[in-house]
Scaffold this motif. Structure first.
Motif, mmCIF file in Angstrom:
data_model
loop_
_atom_site.group_PDB
_atom_site.id
_atom_site.type_symbol
_atom_site.label_atom_id
_atom_site.label_comp_id
_atom_site.label_asym_id
_atom_site.label_seq_id
_atom_site.Cartn_x
_atom_site.Cartn_y
_atom_site.Cartn_z
ATOM 1 N N THR A 155 61.656 3.452 -18.754
ATOM 2 C CA THR A 155 62.650 4.489 -19.030
ATOM 3 C C THR A 155 63.033 5.212 -17.744
ATOM 4 O O THR A 155 62.360 5.112 -16.722
ATOM 5 N N CYS A 156 64.106 5.984 -17.815
ATOM 6 C CA CYS A 156 64.651 6.640 -16.627
ATOM 7 C C CYS A 156 63.818 7.858 -16.236
ATOM 8 O O CYS A 156 63.436 8.662 -17.088
ATOM 9 N N ALA A 157 63.546 7.986 -14.941
ATOM 10 C CA ALA A 157 62.798 9.129 -14.417
ATOM 11 C C ALA A 157 63.701 10.147 -13.719
ATOM 12 O O ALA A 157 63.431 11.341 -13.749
ATOM 13 N N VAL A 158 64.771 9.659 -13.075
ATOM 14 C CA VAL A 158 65.640 10.531 -12.292
ATOM 15 C C VAL A 158 67.095 10.157 -12.518
ATOM 16 O O VAL A 158 67.462 8.978 -12.439
ATOM 17 N N HIS A 159 67.908 11.165 -12.796
ATOM 18 C CA HIS A 159 69.359 11.022 -12.756
ATOM 19 C C HIS A 159 69.832 11.870 -11.584
ATOM 20 O O HIS A 159 69.862 13.091 -11.654
ATOM 21 N N GLY A 160 70.151 11.207 -10.471
ATOM 22 C CA GLY A 160 70.436 11.908 -9.229
ATOM 23 C C GLY A 160 71.853 12.418 -9.106
ATOM 24 O O GLY A 160 72.717 12.183 -9.974
ATOM 25 N N HIS A 161 72.112 13.111 -7.991
ATOM 26 C CA HIS A 161 73.420 13.729 -7.767
ATOM 27 C C HIS A 161 74.522 12.698 -7.569
ATOM 28 O O HIS A 161 75.678 12.981 -7.803
ATOM 29 N N ASP A 162 74.180 11.498 -7.147
ATOM 30 C CA ASP A 162 75.186 10.464 -6.972
ATOM 31 C C ASP A 162 75.356 9.622 -8.232
ATOM 32 O O ASP A 162 76.052 8.612 -8.215
ATOM 33 N N GLY A 163 74.724 10.043 -9.323
ATOM 34 C CA GLY A 163 74.793 9.299 -10.569
ATOM 35 C C GLY A 163 73.808 8.154 -10.649
ATOM 36 O O GLY A 163 73.701 7.495 -11.681
ATOM 37 N N GLN A 164 73.076 7.909 -9.556
ATOM 38 C CA GLN A 164 72.117 6.815 -9.552
ATOM 39 C C GLN A 164 70.894 7.186 -10.384
ATOM 40 O O GLN A 164 70.422 8.313 -10.373
ATOM 41 N N ARG A 165 70.393 6.199 -11.112
ATOM 42 C CA ARG A 165 69.241 6.412 -11.980
ATOM 43 C C ARG A 165 68.061 5.581 -11.474
ATOM 44 O O ARG A 165 68.228 4.448 -11.042
ATOM 45 N N HIS A 166 66.889 6.170 -11.552
ATOM 46 C CA HIS A 166 65.668 5.506 -11.109
ATOM 47 C C HIS A 166 64.681 5.478 -12.263
ATOM 48 O O HIS A 166 64.445 6.508 -12.911
ATOM 49 N N LEU A 167 64.082 4.328 -12.524
ATOM 50 C CA LEU A 167 63.122 4.183 -13.600
ATOM 51 C C LEU A 167 61.752 4.703 -13.181
ATOM 52 O O LEU A 167 61.434 4.762 -11.991
ATOM 53 N N HIS A 168 60.936 5.049 -14.166
ATOM 54 C CA HIS A 168 59.588 5.521 -13.871
ATOM 55 C C HIS A 168 58.785 4.482 -13.083
ATOM 56 O O HIS A 168 58.061 4.822 -12.146
#
Length: 232
Positions: A155-168
């Motif tokens: 699942t997603c851990a971070v929704h960043g300022h550039d819209g990029q998402r990082h998984l746990h």
């Protein structure tokens, strides 16, 4: 399967329990230093507040509307320890964590107001109806966190300022910045919360520690030497 954030907290709690892991320099001569154990205690208390008081669960979203600050890093770590998503841009989330609470809850399940001064025991002044006072409430929660549900690494851990998402499962690979082993890292708060989170994660996973400095703090040679800052 344990997610990287949980493994990181275990390392900070056990491998670096008494040495400084996070040092904050704030306005009006504020200096806050957290060892690995104390950092873990704050994260545990915050995780317990989310889980026990607000019924937060893995996969839910937390909007972190905060400047780069030592309490903001606590909130990021607590969010990830629960397997939740830290939303750094946009307003679509289950919870709002902010130092400037709005007058109404809007679409949030809860609003948590964070007083930033280091010695704040409660929110200064009146809070909007229904808002939770982090400084007051967090102290009543336990120093040890036990999850009610297992988080999912996919699942997603971070929704960043550039819209990029990082998984746990990729948090320490794709989101955390790379730093040398054992670094004593200066992190300017002026660079924003996302940079502070990424750089702090990178320093901690390499066995290092962080000095987070408010934009109003003059970074003198004496300060840098006192904190033994030797990398970036």
């Amino acid at each position: 399967m344990s997610i990287p954030a949980i493994e990181l907290m275990t390392t900070l709690r056990s491998g670096h329990s008494t040495s400084p892991r996070l040092t904050w320099y704030g306005p009006e001569a504020e200096r806050v230093e957290l060892s690995g154990r104390v950092l873990d205690n704050w994260v545990a208390k915050t995780s317990n507040l989310l889980q026990d008081e607000l019924d937060a669960a893995p996969g839910m979203r937390v909007r972190l509307d905060l400047p780069a600050h030592w309490k903001s890093l606590i909130w990021g770590l607590a969010t990830w320890q629960l397997g939740m998503e830290a939303v750094l841009e946009g307003a679509d989330a289950d919870y709002l964590v902010t130092d400037r609470p709005p007058s109404s809850k809007g679409n949030y399940d809860a609003i948590i107001a964070v007083a930033l001064p280091a010695l704040a025991m409660r929110w200064p002044g009146e809070l909007p109806a229904g808002a939770i006072d982090y400084a007051s409430d967090v102290r009543s929660h336990g120093d040890v966190f036990m999850a009610h549900a297992d988080p999912a690494a996919s699942t997603c851990a971070v929704h960043g300022h550039d819209g990029q998402r990082h998984l746990h499962e990729n948090l320490l690979d794709s989101f955390a910045a790379s730093h040398e082993e054992g670094v004593r890292l200066l992190v300017p708060a002026a660079d924003g919360l996302e940079a502070a989170l990424a750089n702090s994660l990178g320093a901690w996973q390499s066995g290092g520690s962080v000095v987070l400095a408010h934009p109003d703090v003059e970074l003198t040679d004496h300060l840098l030497a006192t904190e033994r800052i030797h990398g970036s």
